[in-house]
Structures are given as C-alpha cells and as structure tokens.
Write a protein that holds these residues in place. Structure first.
Motif, mmCIF file in Angstrom:
data_model
loop_
_atom_site.group_PDB
_atom_site.id
_atom_site.type_symbol
_atom_site.label_atom_id
_atom_site.label_comp_id
_atom_site.label_asym_id
_atom_site.label_seq_id
_atom_site.Cartn_x
_atom_site.Cartn_y
_atom_site.Cartn_z
ATOM 1 N N SER A 20 0.809 -1.219 0.000
ATOM 2 C CA SER A 20 0.000 0.000 0.000
ATOM 3 C C SER A 20 0.847 1.277 0.000
ATOM 4 O O SER A 20 0.310 2.374 -0.143
ATOM 5 C CB SER A 20 -0.946 0.005 1.210
ATOM 6 N N THR A 23 0.615 4.306 -2.627
ATOM 7 C CA THR A 23 -0.242 5.495 -2.559
ATOM 8 C C THR A 23 0.574 6.736 -2.213
ATOM 9 O O THR A 23 0.090 7.857 -2.351
ATOM 10 C CB THR A 23 -1.338 5.314 -1.481
ATOM 11 N N TYR A 24 1.784 6.533 -1.739
ATOM 12 C CA TYR A 24 2.656 7.660 -1.385
ATOM 13 C C TYR A 24 3.562 7.953 -2.574
ATOM 14 O O TYR A 24 4.352 7.114 -2.996
ATOM 15 C CB TYR A 24 3.469 7.300 -0.142
ATOM 16 N N GLU A 25 3.467 9.152 -3.104
ATOM 17 C CA GLU A 25 4.176 9.455 -4.351
ATOM 18 C C GLU A 25 5.520 10.111 -4.079
ATOM 19 O O GLU A 25 5.621 11.326 -3.889
ATOM 20 C CB GLU A 25 3.277 10.312 -5.257
ATOM 21 N N LYS A 69 5.639 8.704 -10.828
ATOM 22 C CA LYS A 69 4.984 8.901 -9.535
ATOM 23 C C LYS A 69 5.918 8.524 -8.392
ATOM 24 O O LYS A 69 5.772 9.000 -7.279
ATOM 25 C CB LYS A 69 3.715 8.042 -9.441
ATOM 26 N N GLY C 18 7.091 3.648 -3.476
ATOM 27 C CA GLY C 18 6.455 4.507 -2.476
ATOM 28 C C GLY C 18 7.113 4.385 -1.115
ATOM 29 O O GLY C 18 6.727 5.074 -0.177
ATOM 30 N N THR C 60 0.535 2.140 6.121
ATOM 31 C CA THR C 60 0.884 1.535 4.833
ATOM 32 C C THR C 60 2.105 0.649 4.986
ATOM 33 O O THR C 60 2.833 0.732 5.974
ATOM 34 C CB THR C 60 1.200 2.609 3.764
#
Lengths: 101, 405, 307
Positions: A20, A23-25, A69, C18, C60
């Motif tokens: 997950s 979701t952090y770019e 991204k 990420g 996360t």
C-alpha cells in the motif's frame, strides 16, 4: 490524509494491505528526472536491476518507461546505462515542457 | 456451551511447583516453547526438555541462548500463528524487558510462567516479586499463585485469557521461587484430555505464515498512530477484568476450583485486613485462623490479578474495614509505600471509601516471614483502627535494625 | 543456469514503490535483487533500522510478502520463532507445507553489533533462514554513527575527525569469518553492482536446509558522502579495489568469486567518498597505507583459502 480514530485502526500496528506504500508518491522528491532515448535502449535491464525504487517500468522484458509517480531521480540508471540511453533532465524544465507546471 | 461442562476428577499428586508448571505445559502442548534456564525456573525447562526428548509433546522446543532470545522467538512464533510459551524469572525477566513491550504492543497472546525471584544486586536467587511487579506497565496480564494448585491452574487459564479475542495480550503467571517452585506440594492434575479441551486449538486471526494474504506485523508508528494503538491496547487489557472471571468460572465448573480477580478470606466481618499477593497468603491464613480462634476479627484479601488492576473488586471487598495493611514483596524504591499499596489507596480514594491504610514491604530476597509476624501486623492494625498512631505509613516487616546477641 | 534479467524482471515486485528510502539508497536495490532471486513464498523480518522505517510507516507497507519487525537486536530470533512455528504447525498437520522460505534483512548495526549473539544462536541451532546484512558500514538510520562494520579511518558522527583522532581507529570486524566459524552451511559477501553474483548466492543460500548469511555491501550516499547516482559505481569500486571482496564459504569451502587483475589501489575507493576525505590530507598517508596492507593481507588469506 484523515487520521483515523483508535477504534478504526488495526490492532498491534498490523497492515493488511500489501504494497500500500504505492499510494505515497515519492516522485515529488525529484529534482531531475530520467528520460530514455528509446533508439539507444537495448533493453539490457540494468536500469531495472539497479533502481532503488522499482521505477523502471518493464513489460514483457522490455523497458517501456519510468514510473514518475515514484522515481526519486537518483540518477543511478543514467550512470549505469552502458548505452548512455538515459539522460537526467531538470525536473522543473521537464514539467514546464510537459505543461504541468 | 459452557453450561454442558461436566466436572472432571483429576489425579492428586505431590509435585514441586516447577514440575507442576511443566505438567501444565505438557498438557497444553503448545506449538512452540522457547526457554533459557535460570534458577529457580530451571526445573521447568529441564522437565519440558524431557517431554520433548521423549516425544510426548508436539511442541517444537527451542533451547535459546538467552531469555531475550526466548521471548523474541516466542514473538516470531506467536505472530506466525503458533501457541507460544516460555518461562523465566528474576534477571531473565529483566533481560526480556524490552521485548515484553513488543509482545504486548503486537498483541501476541504468549503465555509465560514467572518463578518469582529478586533482582540483583546483591546477587540473590530467592523469591520476591520485584521481577514481575517491575514489569507492571508492560501491558501483560499478570496472575499470581498462592499454591501449587493455583500455579498449575493459572497457566491453563492464562492460555484462554491471553487468546481471548477481546484481550489478545500476553499473560504472565507468577509463582514464588523455591517456596513453591522447589517445594513439594499437593495438587490435583487434570486429565490431559480435559486440559486440551479447555484450552482448545488456537485459531489466530492473522498469521505471518499466510503468504496468500501477506500481513505486515509491527509497522512503525509516527506521532499519529502510536497513541491510538496504545489506547486500543489499554482497552484489551481492561477487557481482561471481565474475561478473567469468566474463564475462572468456566474452569471452576470443570474442576470445582473457581477463580476471580481477588480472593477474600474471612473478610466479611473483619475489622482489619491484610492485602497480599502470592504464596505468603498461606502464612496469612494461618495467622488469621489463630487470631480468629481468639475471637479477633481479622481477614485477608488476596490479589490474584495484578494487571489489569482490579480496582472495583478490591475497593468493594475492603469497604467497611477499619484499617488495612497492604503487603508488597517488591523492592520498589522511593515511593509513598509500595506499588500495590499506592494503587489501592487510589482505588479507595476515587470511590470515597475512607479507612486507615498502611504499607509493608516484606520478604525481599527470600527473607523468611512467619505467621506470628502477620499476627503482629494485625495487632498493629487493630491499634490503628482504635485511633492509634498510623505513622510510619510505610514499614518493613520484621526487619530488625540490629541482630540479637 | 545463469540468472537472466529478462527472466526475472516480469515478476511482481515484492517491495513496492512509495517506500521512503533516501534518494539513491542501495538497501532497496539489494532487497529488490534478493527478492527477485527467490521463487516461491517468502516471509521476511527486519530489525529496527533504515529499511524498517522506510518500508512500513503505518498505516501503509511497501511489503507484498508477510513481514515482521520486533526490535533492533533480535530479528534473527524472531524469524527463527516463525520458522519454528512453521515446522511445528506443518508437523502437526495444522497447516500445509508450502515450502516457505525465511529471510532477514538487517543493517550492520543490528548484525555486527547488537544482534550478533542472537545470530550466533540461530546459526548454532540450525534454523532454516537466510540472514542478509545490508551493510552500509554505520548506523545510518540514526545519523551515521560508527558500528563495528565501519572501516578503518572512516569519518562518522561518533568517530569525528579531530586533531587527536583521525576518524575510526579500528578496522572492521570480519563477520563472515565469525559466521563461518559456526560451520554454517553457506556464508558469503556480495555487493549490488554484481547483481548476478548476489542473486546466485541468494539462490544457493535459500536452497539450503539450514542457516545462511550473506553480507551485502550497501553504499549510502548520505553516510559515505557520495552522489546519489554513484551508488552502484562505488559498489563496483569496492570490489575492484578489494575493499569489499566478493567471496563465499560453501559448506566450509572458501572461494573468491571475483579476482580483479590488477586489483586497483584502495585509495581509489577512499577518494570517491567524502567520509574518507581527511585521509587524503598530508599526515594521514600512514592510514591509507595501513588500509592497503590490511586489504593485501586479507586478499592473500582469501586466495590461499580458496585454493
């Protein structure tokens, strides 16, 4: 991101959504970005194996682009490309040229 | 389901406390046991090693290189969905310190036997409760045993308490080193089948071994989620105040031995009372019986569960007493009395229950305490109840300044 | 069969993008390479450190495999617990045997220093796990403090360069020799520029029914004071100068996997990194000389043991 209340979060710091972090770019950290000269690229994949951020996009064993991204712009790919097919360009300039600025 | 429990008849045996714990471990048959030997817990590990060597348990036994590794191994095993257990005491528990918090913070239902021993220095291997009480705030459920029977029974119930979905916290079970651990005592062992049925098979919600649904255990919390996680943990521990008596009731229907958070003895009409944890409750009973024989109304409240702190149960039981002495077997330095005392004061104050209350430290490092000394505590309490001097609030039981010549 | 990038590059990344790794971080390059080399289901543990912090900020995670953090010193014991649980549950028929593999990724502080006893215990008891040391030669997560993996002469924030003391005065600990003394089935040194060598070592290690350790040099742009794009180049130079020999100890058999002829002088590796810049100053030549002598000595030993 809204901070959840104590009754809404997983106990013990469990995270049940694998991967997950996407979701952090981290691409926003970048001050220069790699651009690939597709004519020169031989798809040797060294850029892929040396990327700290998994940001070399590969399809069917071919390099097809950069995940902007998440690419942080370290420049390792450009430094290691044996064909000098990757060039680092100024991020601001690149954005201006893209019309994103 | 619990209504259909039939009481079973066990086998009455004489065992050392450590062996009684080892028998409970054998019957529970955990998936993983990781332990390091330390006096006076050693016999638990030795005996369990024999069970492992003889193949009478399904357990994988990990003979680790330190207590820190023992608990670390249990954390990994428990996260992997195994029922994981260990045993330690004193310095070994101190060495585990950091991981005590990891185990509770990760909400892992590990069960640990603690054969209570003092903490150095000076080096001393004998019993007091400094080791376990010093871990008070680590987020574990803490039960203490008075007798061999309770030590055995507590371990079996601890499995259910720890794994209860509303709790999901590690649980430690204290038992006095040597006094119980190495002394022969009579107890009833349940049939193996009854124990296995009582603890049933552990079904974890999440497992590190589930590669189809990969879970991250022990993610790092910034300022935003650490406090909320601790609040959840607080809730889980408080839920144990409800769960412990529920499990104790179910265990009672199985064995005839019912357990709660606290246990009163001759308390209903007692003018003065001692509050105490662990094996010295036995000597207190003897003192009470002697004084009752003389018509003196004294009683005791034994605290079985120290964490979570059963404030309501203690306040309710002590209400109406004129004077109370709280006896702590822990060298908690520099406080206004000892830890159980201060917490009981707080519980009474917040419930508007007023009484004279004093604190005693007793029996550190195996210092012997006999019934006559508890009788003296009662006599002091009776004087205080009749308006006598309460000071000093904090006292050291039967510790002469100078020896007799 | 030699590992080909064209074969492994299409697999799902086990470490997602990420993550908050510093720009040009070698640790995540190494993790990607190690995970790409392993087929089948894997369980991972990491001690406290850079990798743990950058991959799992709640709520996360960058991990697409089961992962656990317990504390700083005990990832080996923690994962050994999971591995023991697996053996126990499979033996009892409570879960099915999926051929699970177990991998620890720990920094050099967690490995050489605070966690060494735990690793020794795990190896001695024969737990079936691969321990990968992400060796950036100092405590980088807390701001570049020296560890026992920090090389001679290096500047760190706890071996500052002063008038009296010119950086770290001790050479690094020889982890693989310590590990090999346990009669471990497999141990090796590797580096991320030599990706095929590293992945081959991982595949050898993971196939073993027992413990294995791979110590992987992990250049750190922040701590070593080099540019973010030089991570792999510095890694390469470390092997070419012999500052970080690539070798393995396979069931007691020592083997140099890379023997550059001629071997470049260590000064080339030192001058590429800001943490050694003071060694180029007059008066510190003896440290460079001592460093070179140590490399020559270790190299001679490795060559002789590899015979």
């Amino acid at each position: 991101m809204k901070i959840k209340g104590w009754k809404e979060i997983m106990p013990g710091g469990l995270v049940t959504e694998p991967g997950s972090s996407v979701t952090y770019e981290t691409g926003t950290w970048r001050s220069s970005r790699p651009t690939i000269d597709k004519e020169r690229c031989t798809h040797c994949l060294l850029c892929w194996v040396f990327c700290p951020d998994g940001s070399i996009v590969v399809r069917d064993s071919k390099v097809v682009g950069i995940d902007l991204k998440h690419c942080k712009g370290c420049g390792i790919c450009a430094n290691e490309c044996p064909r000098h097919a990757i060039t680092m360009v100024d991020e601001i300039k690149a954005r201006v040229e893209e019309g994103l600025s | 389901m619990s209504n259909v429990i039939q009481q079973v008849k066990g086998k009455v045996v004489a065992l050392e406390g450590d062996y009684a714990i080892a028998e409970a471990l054998r019957q529970i048959n955990p998936d993983v046991m990781a332990a390091y030997p330390i006096t006076p817990q050693t016999e638990i590990v030795q005996k369990f090693s024999e069970f492992y060597a003889e193949g009478v348990v399904d357990t994988e036994f990990v003979p680790v290189e330190s207590e820190h590794a023992a608990l670390s191994t249990c954390v990994g095993a428990s996260a992997a969905g195994a029922r994981a257990m260990t045993a330690t005491c004193g310095a070994g528990l101190a060495l585990m310190w950091e991981i005590l918090w990891c185990a509770s913070g990760l909400r892992l239902p590990i069960v640990m036997a603690v054969v209570n021993r003092s903490l150095s220095a000076p080096l001393n291997i004998l019993t007091d409760q400094t080791d376990e009480m010093a871990t008070r705030d680590a987020g574990w459920v803490q039960l203490y045993a008075e007798s061999h029977q309770e030590a055995y029974d507590n371990i079996i119930q601890a499995v259910r308490i720890a794994e209860h979905p509303d709790v999901m916290l590690p649980t430690m079970c204290g038992m006095a080193g040597f006094v119980l651990g190495h002394a022969l005592g009579q107890l009833e062992l349940l049939p193996d089948e009854a124990v296995r049925k009582f603890v049933h098979i552990y079904h974890p919600h999440y497992s590190l071994l589930d590669t189809d649904c990969p879970v991250t255990f022990g993610a790092f919390d910034h300022w935003d989620y650490f406090f909320p996680h601790k609040r959840q943990q607080w809730e889980g521990l408080n839920n144990a105040l409800r769960v412990i008596p529920e499990i104790g009731e179910e265990f009672g229907r199985l064995t005839g031995r019912y357990y709660g958070l606290v246990e009163p003895y001759m308390l209903d009409d007692a003018e003065v009372a001692i509050v105490i944890i662990g094996s010295a409750a036995g000597a207190t009973r003897v003192a009470i019986d002697e004084m009752r024989a003389e018509g003196i109304k004294v009683g005791m409240l034994k605290v079985r569960c120290y964490r979570p702190f059963p404030a309501d149960a203690i306040a309710e039981a002590l209400q109406g007493r004129k004077a109370v002495a709280v006896l702590d077997r822990t060298s908690c330095m520099g406080g206004e009395g000892s830890p159980l005392f201060t917490e009981i004061c707080s519980a009474l104050y917040n419930r508007n229950i007023a009484m004279k209350i004093i604190s005693y430290t007793y029996g550190l490092g195996g210092y012997d305490t006999i019934p006559e000394e508890f009788c003296q505590v009662y006599r002091n309490l009776l004087q205080i109840a009749q308006g006598g001097k309460i000071e000093p609030i904090h006292r050291f039981l039967s510790l002469p300044e100078r020896g007799e010549s | 069969m030699a590992i080909k990038l064209t074969d492994i590059c299409n697999k799902e990344e086990k470490l997602a993008s990420g993550h908050r790794g510093c720009i040009g971080c070698a640790e995540t390059i190494i993790v990607r390479q190690v995970m790409a080399a392993i087929d089948g289901p894997v369980v991972v543990a990491s001690p406290t450190g850079c990798l743990e912090i950058i991959t799992t900020p709640f709520p996360t995670t960058a991990w697409r495999v089961p992962w656990i953090h317990n504390a700083f010193e005990n990832s080996s014991s923690t994962l050994a617990g999971a591995e023991t649980a697996y053996r126990s549950l499979v033996k009892q028929g409570k879960i099915e045997d999926k051929g699970l593999k177990f991998v620890v990724f720990g920094g050099d502080g967690a490995t050489y220093d605070i966690g060494l006893q735990f690793i020794s215990g795990v190896i001695e008891r024969g737990h079936r796990l691969l321990y990968v040391c992400l060796n950036n030669e100092a405590y980088m997560n807390t701001g570049i403090q020296r560890s026992s993996a920090t090389p001679l002469g290096a500047w760190t924030t706890t071996t500052p360069v002063g008038k009296a003391v010119p950086g770290k005065i001790q050479p690094r600990k020889n982890l693989i020799a310590i590990v090999a003394a346990h009669n471990i089935p497999y141990a090796a040194q590797a580096a991320p520029h030599a990706w095929r060598d590293l992945m081959t070592k991982v595949q050898k290690a993971i196939a073993i029914d027992g413990p294995s350790v791979i110590d992987v040099l992990s250049p750190c742009a922040r701590g070593w004071r080099h540019s973010t794009n030089e991570t792999i180049a510095i890694s390469r130079l470390s092997a070419e100068t012999g500052a970080w020999p690539l070798y393995e100890v396979d069931h007691g058999k020592w083997k140099l996997n890379y023997n550059p002829v001629p071997r470049k002088p260590v000064i080339e590796w030192l001058k590429a990194q800001g943490r050694f810049s003071h060694l180029l100053q007059p008066g510190n030549e003896h440290i460079v000389e001592e460093f070179q002598q140590q490399i020559d000595k270790q190299w001679a030993e490795l060559e002789s043991m590899s015979q």
